[in-house]
Design a protein around this motif. Structure first.
Motif, mmCIF file in Angstrom:
data_model
loop_
_atom_site.group_PDB
_atom_site.id
_atom_site.type_symbol
_atom_site.label_atom_id
_atom_site.label_comp_id
_atom_site.label_asym_id
_atom_site.label_seq_id
_atom_site.Cartn_x
_atom_site.Cartn_y
_atom_site.Cartn_z
ATOM 1 N N SER A 1 0.844 -1.186 0.000
ATOM 2 C CA SER A 1 0.000 0.000 0.000
ATOM 3 C C SER A 1 0.878 1.233 0.000
ATOM 4 O O SER A 1 1.932 1.263 0.633
ATOM 5 C CB SER A 1 -0.911 0.007 1.231
ATOM 6 N N ARG A 2 0.420 2.245 -0.697
ATOM 7 C CA ARG A 2 1.114 3.522 -0.766
ATOM 8 C C ARG A 2 0.098 4.622 -0.501
ATOM 9 O O ARG A 2 -1.043 4.551 -0.950
ATOM 10 C CB ARG A 2 1.743 3.690 -2.133
ATOM 11 N N LYS A 3 0.540 5.625 0.270
ATOM 12 C CA LYS A 3 -0.322 6.759 0.609
ATOM 13 C C LYS A 3 0.408 8.029 0.187
ATOM 14 O O LYS A 3 1.589 8.210 0.497
ATOM 15 C CB LYS A 3 -0.587 6.777 2.117
ATOM 16 N N MET B 1 -4.497 10.282 -0.451
ATOM 17 C CA MET B 1 -4.974 9.235 -1.358
ATOM 18 C C MET B 1 -4.165 7.997 -1.059
ATOM 19 O O MET B 1 -2.958 8.080 -0.854
ATOM 20 C CB MET B 1 -4.762 9.663 -2.811
ATOM 21 N N PHE B 2 -4.822 6.835 -0.956
ATOM 22 C CA PHE B 2 -4.061 5.606 -0.828
ATOM 23 C C PHE B 2 -4.555 4.578 -1.832
ATOM 24 O O PHE B 2 -5.708 4.609 -2.270
ATOM 25 C CB PHE B 2 -4.077 5.040 0.606
ATOM 26 N N LEU B 3 -3.647 3.691 -2.172
ATOM 27 C CA LEU B 3 -3.928 2.586 -3.079
ATOM 28 C C LEU B 3 -3.309 1.341 -2.474
ATOM 29 O O LEU B 3 -2.137 1.352 -2.084
ATOM 30 C CB LEU B 3 -3.319 2.842 -4.462
ATOM 31 N N THR B 4 -4.096 0.272 -2.381
ATOM 32 C CA THR B 4 -3.614 -0.980 -1.805
ATOM 33 C C THR B 4 -3.796 -2.105 -2.812
ATOM 34 O O THR B 4 -4.856 -2.231 -3.433
ATOM 35 C CB THR B 4 -4.387 -1.311 -0.506
ATOM 36 N N LEU B 5 -2.747 -2.900 -2.950
ATOM 37 C CA LEU B 5 -2.770 -4.093 -3.789
ATOM 38 C C LEU B 5 -2.666 -5.313 -2.896
ATOM 39 O O LEU B 5 -1.970 -5.281 -1.867
ATOM 40 C CB LEU B 5 -1.599 -4.100 -4.774
ATOM 41 N N PHE C 1 -5.509 -5.031 -7.651
ATOM 42 C CA PHE C 1 -6.207 -3.982 -6.915
ATOM 43 C C PHE C 1 -6.983 -4.567 -5.747
ATOM 44 O O PHE C 1 -7.669 -5.581 -5.886
ATOM 45 C CB PHE C 1 -7.172 -3.237 -7.846
ATOM 46 N N TYR C 2 -6.889 -3.905 -4.580
ATOM 47 C CA TYR C 2 -7.614 -4.339 -3.389
ATOM 48 C C TYR C 2 -8.507 -3.222 -2.852
ATOM 49 O O TYR C 2 -9.682 -3.441 -2.607
ATOM 50 C CB TYR C 2 -6.625 -4.810 -2.328
ATOM 51 N N SER C 3 -7.926 -2.020 -2.666
ATOM 52 C CA SER C 3 -8.740 -0.922 -2.148
ATOM 53 C C SER C 3 -8.067 0.415 -2.425
ATOM 54 O O SER C 3 -6.861 0.488 -2.654
ATOM 55 C CB SER C 3 -8.986 -1.066 -0.639
ATOM 56 N N SER C 4 -8.881 1.473 -2.359
ATOM 57 C CA SER C 4 -8.387 2.820 -2.578
ATOM 58 C C SER C 4 -9.357 3.803 -1.947
ATOM 59 O O SER C 4 -10.554 3.528 -1.854
ATOM 60 C CB SER C 4 -8.281 3.090 -4.081
ATOM 61 N N ALA C 5 -8.812 4.942 -1.523
ATOM 62 C CA ALA C 5 -9.665 6.008 -1.006
ATOM 63 C C ALA C 5 -8.922 7.332 -1.124
ATOM 64 O O ALA C 5 -7.693 7.366 -1.219
ATOM 65 C CB ALA C 5 -10.054 5.757 0.451
ATOM 66 N N ASP D 1 -13.865 11.111 0.615
ATOM 67 C CA ASP D 1 -15.034 11.493 -0.173
ATOM 68 C C ASP D 1 -15.134 10.634 -1.433
ATOM 69 O O ASP D 1 -16.088 10.745 -2.182
ATOM 70 C CB ASP D 1 -15.045 12.985 -0.491
ATOM 71 N N MET D 2 -14.131 9.792 -1.628
ATOM 72 C CA MET D 2 -14.137 8.784 -2.697
ATOM 73 C C MET D 2 -13.490 7.528 -2.111
ATOM 74 O O MET D 2 -12.493 7.632 -1.390
ATOM 75 C CB MET D 2 -13.307 9.237 -3.905
ATOM 76 N N ALA D 3 -14.064 6.358 -2.404
ATOM 77 C CA ALA D 3 -13.489 5.117 -1.888
ATOM 78 C C ALA D 3 -14.001 3.934 -2.692
ATOM 79 O O ALA D 3 -15.138 3.945 -3.168
ATOM 80 C CB ALA D 3 -13.832 4.924 -0.412
ATOM 81 N N SER D 4 -13.162 2.924 -2.797
ATOM 82 C CA SER D 4 -13.589 1.704 -3.484
ATOM 83 C C SER D 4 -14.580 0.918 -2.634
ATOM 84 O O SER D 4 -15.330 0.101 -3.155
ATOM 85 C CB SER D 4 -12.375 0.829 -3.809
#
Length: 116
Positions: free
Chosen positions: A33-35, A43-47, A52-56, A72-75
């Motif tokens: 994961s990277r933030k 913003m973060f993105l997790t694999l 792809f696993y999750s993002s917000a 305000d945005m999320a997977s």
């Protein structure tokens, strides 16, 4: 107060548990994961296992004790509009954060700063 959060962070380790469940350590052999944090937004993105696993993404605030994310945005739609409050400690390039619900620790993560 200067902003110690601005930059790019890589997840080093962590653990979490859903309400009513035991807290479990992240399997870091599968999870990455990277933030990215700017002046007002994160913003973060997790694999997981390379997929792809999750993002917000959303706004954040902080004071001397707590860092709070408000996606305000999320997977995962139920995250939108929630406030995630973490007690934090920054030690060199490591950021430790803990989140509690009803007095119980439900999340603990360590992030390493990898860029400005």
């Amino acid at each position: 107060m200067s902003n110690p959060f601005i930059g790019v962070w890589q997840l080093v380790s962590g653990e979490c548990g859903e309400p009513g469940q035991a807290v479990e350590a992240y399997d870091m052999s599968l999870l990455s994961s990277r933030k990215v944090i700017g002046g007002r937004h994160f913003m973060f993105l997790t694999l997981k296992d390379g997929a792809f696993y999750s993002s917000a993404s959303g706004a954040y605030t902080f004071d001397g004790l707590c860092y709070t994310e408000q996606p305000d945005m999320a997977s995962y739609a139920p995250m939108v509009g929630q406030a995630y409050v973490f007690e934090y400690q920054i030690d060199g390039d490591l950021w430790h954060n803990r989140r509690f619900e009803d007095g119980r620790q439900v999340e603990y993560e360590i992030w390493r700063k990898i860029g400005a």
